[in-house]
Design a protein around this motif. Structure first.
Motif, short mmCIF file in Angstrom:
data_model
loop_
_atom_site.label_atom_id
_atom_site.label_comp_id
_atom_site.label_asym_id
_atom_site.label_seq_id
_atom_site.Cartn_x
_atom_site.Cartn_y
_atom_site.Cartn_z
N LEU A 14 0.83 -1.20 0.00
CA LEU A 14 0.00 0.00 0.00
C LEU A 14 0.87 1.25 0.00
O LEU A 14 0.66 2.16 -0.81
N SER A 17 2.49 1.79 -3.20
CA SER A 17 1.52 2.19 -4.21
C SER A 17 1.19 3.68 -4.10
O SER A 17 1.04 4.37 -5.11
N VAL A 18 1.09 4.16 -2.88
CA VAL A 18 0.79 5.59 -2.66
C VAL A 18 2.01 6.44 -2.97
O VAL A 18 1.90 7.51 -3.56
N ASP A 33 -6.66 9.67 0.01
CA ASP A 33 -5.85 9.01 -1.02
C ASP A 33 -5.43 7.61 -0.57
O ASP A 33 -5.49 6.66 -1.34
N ARG A 37 -6.70 4.00 -2.16
CA ARG A 37 -5.72 3.04 -2.66
C ARG A 37 -5.86 1.70 -1.94
O ARG A 37 -5.76 0.64 -2.55
#
Length: 85
Positions: A14, A17-18, A33, A37
């Motif tokens: 995670l 990904s962010v 956000d 995600r």
């Protein structure tokens, strides 16, 4: 005895990904956000609980990691889900 969940490392996925590798250390993301995600990645319910416990604010990668790790420690889940960096 291995206490790791099959979801071990998913919070690291995670965070990556962010804030993809190579992102500026000053890049930011809102709690929304991060939650969106997490939904896209279809995290397990307990991990969504961790994400849901994030205070509403804007996060740098380091601040997000610190906050997620703090929540994991508070729940006693570091051995089960790992920590993030």
């Amino acid at each position: 005895m291995d206490m790791r969940s099959e979801d071990y490392g998913e919070l690291q996925r995670l965070v990556d990904s962010v804030f993809p590798p190579g992102a500026s250390s000053t890049a930011t993301a809102s709690r929304l956000d991060v939650e969106l995600r997490a939904e896209i990645l279809d995290l397990a319910a307990e991990l969504m609980e961790v994400v849901g416990a994030l205070p509403p604010r804007t996060y740098t990668r380091q601040r997000l990691c610190d906050q997620l790790n703090s929540i994991l420690v508070g729940h006693g889940w570091t051995q089960i889900y790992g920590t993030v960096e």
